[in-house]
Each structure stands twice: as structure tokens, then as C-alpha cells.
Design a protein around this motif. Structure first.
Motif, PDB file in Angstrom:
ATOM      1  N   ARG A   1      -2.897   8.433  -5.464  1.00  0.00           N
ATOM      2  CA  ARG A   1      -3.937   7.503  -5.040  1.00  0.00           C
ATOM      3  C   ARG A   1      -3.312   6.182  -4.597  1.00  0.00           C
ATOM      4  O   ARG A   1      -2.431   5.638  -5.272  1.00  0.00           O
ATOM      5  N   MET A   2      -3.786   5.678  -3.473  1.00  0.00           N
ATOM      6  CA  MET A   2      -3.261   4.422  -2.931  1.00  0.00           C
ATOM      7  C   MET A   2      -3.446   3.270  -3.914  1.00  0.00           C
ATOM      8  O   MET A   2      -2.555   2.429  -4.079  1.00  0.00           O
ATOM      9  N   ALA A   3      -4.591   3.213  -4.581  1.00  0.00           N
ATOM     10  CA  ALA A   3      -4.854   2.127  -5.524  1.00  0.00           C
ATOM     11  C   ALA A   3      -3.835   2.133  -6.658  1.00  0.00           C
ATOM     12  O   ALA A   3      -3.356   1.074  -7.088  1.00  0.00           O
ATOM     13  N   ASP A   4      -3.470   3.328  -7.129  1.00  0.00           N
ATOM     14  CA  ASP A   4      -2.486   3.425  -8.210  1.00  0.00           C
ATOM     15  C   ASP A   4      -1.106   2.966  -7.742  1.00  0.00           C
ATOM     16  O   ASP A   4      -0.355   2.346  -8.504  1.00  0.00           O
ATOM     17  N   LEU A   5      -0.773   3.263  -6.498  1.00  0.00           N
ATOM     18  CA  LEU A   5       0.519   2.835  -5.968  1.00  0.00           C
ATOM     19  C   LEU A   5       0.595   1.321  -5.876  1.00  0.00           C
ATOM     20  O   LEU A   5       1.630   0.715  -6.169  1.00  0.00           O
ATOM     21  N   ALA A   6      -0.490   0.694  -5.467  1.00  0.00           N
ATOM     22  CA  ALA A   6      -0.516  -0.765  -5.378  1.00  0.00           C
ATOM     23  C   ALA A   6      -0.303  -1.393  -6.760  1.00  0.00           C
ATOM     24  O   ALA A   6       0.454  -2.363  -6.908  1.00  0.00           O
ATOM     25  N   VAL A   7      -0.954  -0.815  -7.763  1.00  0.00           N
ATOM     26  CA  VAL A   7      -0.784  -1.320  -9.136  1.00  0.00           C
ATOM     27  C   VAL A   7       0.657  -1.136  -9.587  1.00  0.00           C
ATOM     28  O   VAL A   7       1.277  -2.048 -10.151  1.00  0.00           O
ATOM     29  N   ALA A   8       1.228   0.054  -9.349  1.00  0.00           N
ATOM     30  CA  ALA A   8       2.596   0.333  -9.784  1.00  0.00           C
ATOM     31  C   ALA A   8       3.597  -0.580  -9.099  1.00  0.00           C
ATOM     32  O   ALA A   8       4.598  -0.993  -9.705  1.00  0.00           O
ATOM     33  N   ALA A   9       3.346  -0.921  -7.828  1.00  0.00           N
ATOM     34  CA  ALA A   9       4.264  -1.787  -7.080  1.00  0.00           C
ATOM     35  C   ALA A   9       3.972  -3.264  -7.285  1.00  0.00           C
ATOM     36  O   ALA A   9       4.690  -4.123  -6.770  1.00  0.00           O
TER      37      ALA A   9
END
Length: 211
Positions: free
Chosen positions: A25-33
Motif C-alpha cells: 500500500r502506498m500509504a504504508d510506504l509513505a509512513v515507512a519512509a
């Protein structure tokens, strides 16, 4: 310190190690980064754009590693054998690179298509090259071979084709049992020695590339 783009690509690779691409999920990637979702979309435009960038990133990182090995002060046959061995090891650890080299894309990997003809160029310059789409296996092999220079390009391609054949059909385990489909085994010293021996024999053939 990595840029936002680098952090997002690293987060995507880490997520892909745990999940299929469809579940990332794009939202999860933003949080992780640790960046905003808007930054993510500014960099890549969409999940498909991120997939193109991720695949291009893997190809570029592989080529950079090949250039480092070839820049070492080693006799060319030994350097090319090192490239072959490293290709097998790198492909074993990185499924996207394995797919790029072999053309065998599994369902869980991103397999992006080039951006639509006539689409507006990406606002981020780094994305424009990725939007051309991933290189085909033959294109990646040819580009890699050229890193060795004109004199050794054919030998480099030979070493790479032997390496890729090892990635496609790994050596059987010692007990003779068939390996799992996604498993691999590193090149043996004997196989590396064979590559060095083959490449140490200069040829007068005018052909620049292998068939």
C-alpha cells in the motif's frame, strides 16, 4: 542521508520482501519512509510509476556493481568471472533483478509497462528515465557487456550468459534432490575457474556479441 526518493524505494523493496506487490500500500510506504503521501505521489505519480522506478533502480544498481568489479585492478578473465559469480549471488538475493535477467516475472512482483505514449512527462527528472519501462533481458545483458569495453564485451556477455543459465537452472543440492523453484545455489569455484579459463583464450572472431 538518503533523499525522499531513495527512502521510498528502500521502503518499497523492504515491503516487497514481505508481501506481493498487489498487497503493498502506498500509504504504508509513505509512513515507512517518513514522508508525506503527497511527496510519494510527487516523486512517482502513481503506484505504477513507483513500480517502474523500483525496477529501473534495481537495474541501475546492478550495472553500478558490475562497473565497480570491472574497475578493480584484476586481469580481465578474473574480473569477468567475478562479475558472473556476483551476478548469480545478486540475483539470488533480489527477485526483481532475477526477473530482469531471466524474463521470468512471478505474480508477486511488479512488472510495469512503459508509460502511455503521449503521456505528460514526469515532473521529477529522475522519473522520466524510469517511465521508459524496464529493460528486456537481452537489453540488460548487452548493456552490461558493454561495461567491459569493446575488446572484452563478447567475453563479458559469454560470462553473463553462463551466469544467467545458473540462475535459471541452479546446481542440484548435494543429495541430488530437485531444488525448490525459487531457490538458487551460488556458483562453485570450479565453475568460476571454467569461466576464467574460457575467457583467458583470446579469439580472433569478428563478432562483437554472442548470439
Amino acid at each position: 542521508m538518503p533523499t525522499a526518493r531513495e527512502a521510498l524505494l528502500d521502503a518499497a523493496l523492504a515491503a516487497l520482501a514481505r508481501h506481493s506487490w498487489s498487497a503493498v500500500r502506498m500509504a504504508d510506504l509513505a509512513v515507512a519512509a517518513r514522508v508525506s503521501r503527497q511527496t510519494l505521489y510527487n516523486e512517482f505519480g502513481s503506484k505504477e510509476g513507483l513500480a517502474r522506478a523500483l525496477v529501473r533502480h534495481e537495474a541501475d544498481a546492478y550495472l553500478a556493481g558490475v562497473r565497480r568489479l570491472l574497475a578493480a585492478q584484476e586481469p580481465p578473465p578474473r574480473a569477468l568471472a567475478a562479475v558472473a559469480a556476483w551476478t548469480v549471488a545478486r540475483a539470488g538475493d533480489r527477485p526483481i533483478l532475477r526477473a530482469l535477467l531471466t524474463g521470468a516475472w512471478t505474480e508477486g512482483l511488479p512488472r510495469p509497462r512503459p508509460a502511455r505514449p503521449g503521456a505528460r512527462p514526469a515532473p521529477v527528472p529522475a522519473q522520466r528515465r524510469a517511465d521508459a519501462g524496464p529493460p528486456a533481458p537481452g537489453e540488460l545483458l548487452a548493456t552490461t557487456a558493454l561495461c567491459a569495453g569493446e575488446r572484452w564485451a563478447a567475453g563479458c556477455e559469454l560470462a553473463l550468459r553462463l551466469a544467467v543459465s545458473h540462475v535459471v537452472a541452479p546446481e542440484l543440492p548435494p543429495e541430488g534432490q530437485c531444488a525448490e523453484p525459487d531457490s538458487w545455489r551460488p556458483m562453485t569455484p570450479a565453475m568460476t575457474s571454467v569461466i576464467e579459463t574460457i575467457l583467458s583464450v583470446e579469439t580472433t572472431s569478428p563478432r562483437k556479441t554472442m548470439p
